[in-house]
Scaffold this active site. Structure first.
Site, mmCIF file in Angstrom:
data_model
loop_
_atom_site.group_PDB
_atom_site.id
_atom_site.type_symbol
_atom_site.label_atom_id
_atom_site.label_comp_id
_atom_site.label_asym_id
_atom_site.label_seq_id
_atom_site.Cartn_x
_atom_site.Cartn_y
_atom_site.Cartn_z
ATOM 1 N N ASN A 109 1.312 -0.925 0.339
ATOM 2 C CA ASN A 109 0.283 0.226 -0.293
ATOM 3 C C ASN A 109 0.797 0.737 -0.014
ATOM 4 O O ASN A 109 1.974 1.695 0.741
ATOM 5 C CB ASN A 109 -1.311 0.221 1.142
ATOM 6 C CG ASN A 109 -1.544 1.007 1.428
ATOM 7 O OD1 ASN A 109 -1.630 1.967 0.572
ATOM 8 N ND2 ASN A 109 -2.001 1.194 2.471
ATOM 9 N N TRP A 110 0.876 1.428 -1.040
ATOM 10 C CA TRP A 110 1.651 3.350 -1.316
ATOM 11 C C TRP A 110 1.624 4.550 -0.359
ATOM 12 O O TRP A 110 2.050 5.357 -0.758
ATOM 13 C CB TRP A 110 2.844 3.333 -2.754
ATOM 14 C CG TRP A 110 2.787 2.782 -3.253
ATOM 15 C CD1 TRP A 110 3.738 1.709 -2.686
ATOM 16 C CD2 TRP A 110 3.486 2.355 -4.724
ATOM 17 N NE1 TRP A 110 4.303 0.498 -3.102
ATOM 18 C CE2 TRP A 110 4.533 1.680 -5.174
ATOM 19 C CE3 TRP A 110 3.213 2.833 -6.098
ATOM 20 C CZ2 TRP A 110 4.923 0.862 -6.045
ATOM 21 C CZ3 TRP A 110 3.777 2.739 -7.337
ATOM 22 C CH2 TRP A 110 4.531 1.354 -7.339
ATOM 23 N N LYS A 111 -0.784 4.470 -0.442
ATOM 24 C CA LYS A 111 -0.403 5.803 0.331
ATOM 25 C C LYS A 111 0.093 6.594 -0.314
ATOM 26 O O LYS A 111 -0.242 6.207 -1.284
ATOM 27 C CB LYS A 111 0.136 5.779 2.015
ATOM 28 C CG LYS A 111 -0.121 4.101 2.688
ATOM 29 C CD LYS A 111 -0.087 4.595 4.158
ATOM 30 C CE LYS A 111 0.363 3.523 4.352
ATOM 31 N NZ LYS A 111 -0.076 3.043 6.038
ATOM 32 N N HIS A 157 -9.550 1.900 4.877
ATOM 33 C CA HIS A 157 -7.971 1.674 6.037
ATOM 34 C C HIS A 157 -8.442 2.177 6.688
ATOM 35 O O HIS A 157 -8.848 3.371 6.493
ATOM 36 C CB HIS A 157 -6.727 1.538 4.966
ATOM 37 C CG HIS A 157 -5.503 2.184 5.137
ATOM 38 N ND1 HIS A 157 -5.494 2.717 6.219
ATOM 39 C CD2 HIS A 157 -4.712 0.955 5.262
ATOM 40 C CE1 HIS A 157 -3.859 2.610 5.991
ATOM 41 N NE2 HIS A 157 -3.936 1.545 5.782
ATOM 42 N N GLU A 197 -6.583 4.684 7.621
ATOM 43 C CA GLU A 197 -6.018 6.428 7.608
ATOM 44 C C GLU A 197 -7.560 7.021 7.009
ATOM 45 O O GLU A 197 -7.640 8.080 7.133
ATOM 46 C CB GLU A 197 -4.740 6.560 6.829
ATOM 47 C CG GLU A 197 -4.023 6.016 7.617
ATOM 48 C CD GLU A 197 -2.348 5.242 6.908
ATOM 49 O OE1 GLU A 197 -2.322 5.447 5.795
ATOM 50 O OE2 GLU A 197 -1.874 4.873 7.499
ATOM 51 N N SER A 225 3.332 -2.434 10.275
ATOM 52 C CA SER A 225 5.098 -2.654 10.075
ATOM 53 C C SER A 225 5.520 -3.886 9.691
ATOM 54 O O SER A 225 6.389 -4.796 10.350
ATOM 55 C CB SER A 225 5.512 -2.165 11.498
ATOM 56 O OG SER A 225 5.256 -1.210 12.231
ATOM 57 N N GLY A 277 2.776 -1.152 4.059
ATOM 58 C CA GLY A 277 2.738 -0.044 3.550
ATOM 59 C C GLY A 277 4.151 0.520 3.838
ATOM 60 O O GLY A 277 5.105 -0.174 2.494
ATOM 61 N N GLY A 278 4.643 0.949 3.881
ATOM 62 C CA GLY A 278 6.386 1.576 4.447
ATOM 63 C C GLY A 278 7.296 0.789 3.821
ATOM 64 O O GLY A 278 7.926 1.051 2.503
HETATM 65 P P1 PGA Z 1 2.817 -0.083 7.527
HETATM 66 O O1 PGA Z 1 1.738 -0.128 6.768
HETATM 67 O O2 PGA Z 1 3.413 -1.618 6.819
HETATM 68 O O3 PGA Z 1 3.713 0.889 6.865
HETATM 69 O O4 PGA Z 1 2.619 -0.357 9.020
HETATM 70 C C1 PGA Z 1 0.165 -0.663 7.147
HETATM 71 C C2 PGA Z 1 -0.807 -0.049 5.643
HETATM 72 O O5 PGA Z 1 -1.011 1.018 6.699
HETATM 73 O O6 PGA Z 1 -0.952 -0.427 5.291
#
Ligand code: PGA
Length: 250
Positions: A9-11, A93, A95, A211, A232-233
């Site tokens: 997920n590149w956000k 999500h 967020e 994470s 994500g990251g």
């Molecule tokens: P993260 O994000 O791996 O950076 O914790 C996960 C996500 O929000 O899907």
């Protein structure tokens, strides 16, 4: 056997140039695996450019509106994305829930909408730290699942991918332990069992997110209930993503 899913997920990261650079680096190195689907949820503005260049990677959108059209400035509807060649839609999500006030009912409307097409919905659920510390995770996540699946038939429910992402683990470096993640995912499967019975609960795929990185993905994937990861990251770095896409290989 449930096919695993490794999704990035590149956000709101990467320009179009960065995204194309990623695709060029990763394309030839994402393994063709019978046992895994590999997906990137990219910013919508250059989905088409990625779809045109992608080979084994599949591409998804991070959000959509549940109506087909209307006076909703800045929004993107499903008919708009359907023809782009993308295959997945991320819904709910944390967020989006937090910063854009997306409710369980929005999540449900979006899910029902995506299920009218052949796109694959990935629905995110997960508790915050306060709920976890009060020992209310099971009930909270169970309610989120029930509300998300309102009016969803058993036949459609099987197509959904769930991503269990404890909010306290997202972007914090604090991963749920493989045991914690497995335990909560098994409780989510139990909720699906109560809603739809054995067959759906055994077929539906439930990922862990929060994470996930190259150093912990293998331990997470070894857990029997965890069917993959939403990342994500660590999904932003081509060399890391290649390792992640190869994780759990037997
Ligand atoms: P993260 O994000 O791996 O950076 O914790 C996960 C996500 O929000 O899907």
């Amino acid at each position: 056997m449930r096919k695993k899913v490794i999704a990035g997920n590149w956000k709101m990261y990467k320009t179009r140039d960065d995204a194309l650079d990623f695709i060029y680096q990763v394309n030839t190195q994402v393994p063709e695996r019978e046992d895994v689907e590999t997906v990137i949820f990219a910013p919508s503005i250059y989905l088409r450019s990625l779809v045109k260049r992608q080979e084994k990677l599949r591409i998804g959108i991070q959000n959509m509106h549940y109506l087909d059209e209307g006076a909703y400035t800045g929004e993107i509807s499903l008919p708009m994305v359907k023809n782009l060649g993308i295959q997945y839609v991320l819904i709910g999500h944390s967020e989006r829930r937090k910063y854009y006030n997306e409710s369980d009912s929005d999540v449900n409307l979006k899910l029902l909408k995506v299920l009218q097409t052949d796109l694959i919905p990935m629905v995110c659920i997960g508790e915050d730290l306060e709920i976890r510390e009060k020992g209310e995770t099971t009930e909270f996540v169970g309610e989120q699942v029930k509300r998300a699946f309102e009016k969803v038939t058993a036949k459609d429910a099987k197509k959904v991918i769930l991503a269990y992402e404890p909010i306290w683990a997202i972007g914090t470096g604090k991963t749920a332990t493989p045991f914690q993640a497995n335990e909560t995912i098994s409780e989510i499967r139990q909720t699906i069992f109560e809603l739809y019975g054995k067959e759906v609960s055994e077929e539906i795929r439930i990922l862990y997110g929060g994470s996930v990185k190259t150093s912990n993905i293998n331990d997470l994937l070894e857990q029997p209930e965890i069917d993959g990861a939403l990342i994500g990251g660590a999904s932003l770095v081509p060399s890391d993503f290649i390792l992640l896409a190869n994780a759990g290989k037997k």
